[in-house]
Motif scaffolding. Structure first.
Motif, short mmCIF file in Angstrom:
data_model
loop_
_atom_site.label_atom_id
_atom_site.label_comp_id
_atom_site.label_asym_id
_atom_site.label_seq_id
_atom_site.Cartn_x
_atom_site.Cartn_y
_atom_site.Cartn_z
N UNK A 1 0.85 -1.18 -0.07
CA UNK A 1 0.09 0.04 -0.07
C UNK A 1 0.90 1.17 -0.07
N UNK A 2 2.25 1.15 0.25
CA UNK A 2 2.90 2.36 0.21
C UNK A 2 3.32 2.92 -0.99
N UNK A 3 3.24 4.18 -1.14
CA UNK A 3 3.22 5.10 -2.42
C UNK A 3 4.22 4.69 -3.24
N UNK A 4 5.37 4.50 -2.73
CA UNK A 4 6.62 4.31 -3.28
C UNK A 4 6.92 3.00 -3.74
N UNK A 5 6.28 1.96 -3.55
CA UNK A 5 6.25 0.65 -4.04
C UNK A 5 5.87 0.48 -5.48
N UNK A 6 6.60 0.15 -6.38
CA UNK A 6 6.20 0.02 -7.91
C UNK A 6 5.84 -1.11 -8.54
N UNK A 7 6.08 -2.19 -7.59
CA UNK A 7 5.40 -3.62 -8.31
C UNK A 7 5.01 -4.35 -7.05
N UNK A 8 4.22 -5.24 -7.03
CA UNK A 8 3.86 -6.32 -5.99
C UNK A 8 5.06 -6.72 -5.39
N UNK A 9 5.23 -6.44 -3.93
CA UNK A 9 6.44 -7.04 -3.31
C UNK A 9 6.52 -8.64 -3.30
N UNK A 10 5.21 -9.16 -3.28
CA UNK A 10 5.49 -11.04 -3.41
C UNK A 10 6.17 -11.34 -4.58
N UNK A 11 6.12 -10.45 -5.66
CA UNK A 11 6.74 -10.90 -7.10
C UNK A 11 8.17 -10.22 -7.11
N UNK A 12 8.51 -9.02 -6.43
CA UNK A 12 9.60 -8.11 -6.57
C UNK A 12 9.82 -7.61 -5.31
N UNK A 13 10.53 -8.19 -4.21
CA UNK A 13 10.75 -7.82 -3.00
C UNK A 13 12.03 -6.60 -3.13
#
Length: 420
Positions: free
Chosen positions: A51-63
């Motif tokens: 949900x963080x605005x700076x995360x650019x791709x799903x973390x499960x796929x791209x930590x």
């Protein structure tokens, strides 16, 4: 080559992992991280995950590797940037890239660059946006503090005032005016006091408040009123905990007047509303504190917005010019950000520290990424030193420096602490 790094995979899912870095591209730079200081923003990233605005791709796929207050050395430079950067150069990074209108930032958005790592690959956009900055200081930890200091510098530059009958905004705090720093003896608050005294625009009076007397006493010791007086500034520390009417008490300290500039360093509704009541004509309220609650709100007197020209600003980080100013002022010895640091640890301590950061007392938590060390408060070095000569030596070193972290302590740690 392999790196060890703390990556976020989801909400409060931080893992210390070893993995391969990709081959270096012609437009990339390989670097070795030495130090990173843990920011409350990383704690918010851990709490929010995708949900963080700076995360650019799903973390499960791209930590992504966390940490954005880092300093290190360049190891290898792709041919595109060989004319500007050389191996062995020390660097700091402005994480707010503003690349192509995105919020992407090292420490939030990238799988191979972040502060809590041993080795990283710096992508082309960092250099394209002029955010890879040479650091000429002799202590890595000071380079790590350049980013948080730049946030303070940026906040001061974001302040503005007007002249009667004019719509031209004069940027910065009111020169020769009155400045109130509320809840301002935490790590960032200490930096704000330091900058108020040593920045280019100087107020006549700075009133610092908090409700923790021990923290106020520490601030007064580190930045005494006498040092401000030498710069022509009256510096007053005030504990508002038991005041029936803190607004009236602070006005009395300010000669009965309201304040030109008020900064708020804690996301507390009553504090924001107190700041509003402290604003004088053309007063500027700076909401510095970053809340974790996206619904955080407080009442603001719009009658005074209309008739008294009250205004509100907020910044989230500094820009590259703020970073450069921070690095330059630290290099000249004009700022002492080492007062922010209260704990030191190794890469193994990052995940737990980041998740629990809001529950760990003290100021900045400094990490040496190639080392394996528990997170330990500088104040506890002597106690640890009763059974561990390593901490006994660190206690002796820091005691000679007002109980503060210093280059001598860093050099000792880098030479004697166990590798991760």
């Amino acid at each position: 080559m392999k790196t060890k790094a703390v990556r976020i995979h989801g909400v409060n899912d931080l893992r210390l992992e070893e993995f391969d870095l990709p081959p270096l591209g012609d437009d990339e730079i390989l670097a070795r991280i030495v130090s990173d200081s843990i920011c409350m923003s990383s704690h918010k990233l851990a709490m929010q995950g995708d949900r963080h605005k700076r995360v650019r791709a799903p973390l499960e796929q791209q930590p992504v590797i966390i940490g954005h207050e880092f300093c290190g050395e360049i190891v290898e430079v792709g041919k595109k940037w060989a004319h500007r950067f050389q191996p062995g150069m020390r660097f700091a990074i402005q994480p707010a890239l503003n690349y192509q209108g995105t919020l992407w930032a090292p420490g939030y958005s990238y799988p191979y660059i972040g502060g809590d790592a041993t080795w990283i690959v710096i992508p082309n956009e960092v250099m394209e946006m002029d955010c890879l900055l040479e650091y000429k200081g002799d202590a890595f930890f000071m380079g790590s503090l350049a980013e948080p200091v730049s946030c303070i510098v940026g906040a001061y530059h974001a302040q503005y005032h007007t002249s009667p009958g004019s719509y031209v905004h004069e940027m910065g705090i009111r020169e020769g005016g009155s400045l109130a720093l509320l809840a301002s003896v935490g790590p960032m608050g200490l930096g704000a006091i330091d900058y108020a005294i040593n920045g280019s625009r100087k107020p006549a009076r700075v009133v610092v408040t908090d409700i923790d007397q021990a923290r106020l006493d520490r601030a007064r010791t580190l930045i005494p009123p006498e040092s401000a007086r030498k710069k022509g500034i009256e510096l007053v520390y005030v504990n508002t905990r038991d005041m029936a009417d803190p607004v009236a008490a602070l006005r009395e300290i300010n000669g009965g007047a309201l304040f030109d500039d008020v900064f708020v360093f804690a996301p507390v509704r009553s504090l924001v509303e107190m700041a509003d009541r402290l604003l004088g004509h053309d007063g500027c309220l700076n909401f510095f504190a970053g809340p974790t609650d996206p619904e955080f709100s407080a009442q603001f007197n719009f009658y005074n917005v209309h008739y008294e020209s009250h205004h509100l600003v907020g910044t989230s980080g500094g820009n590259t010019d703020d970073m450069r100013e921070s690095l330059e002022m630290m290099a000249k010895g004009l700022l002492r950000p080492e007062a922010m640091i209260t704990h030191v640890g190794g890469l193994n301590a990052v995940a737990e520290t980041t998740i629990n950061l809001d529950r760990i007392p003290g100021g900045k938590k400094l990490i040496y990424t190639h080392k394996k060390l528990d997170l330990v408060a500088i104040a506890d070095f002597a106690e640890r030193g009763r059974t561990d000569p390593f901490y006994a030596d660190l206690a002796e070193i820091t005691a000679r420096h007002q109980g503060l972290w210093c280059k001598e302590a860093e050099d000792y740690l880098l030479a004697h602490a166990p590798e991760i």
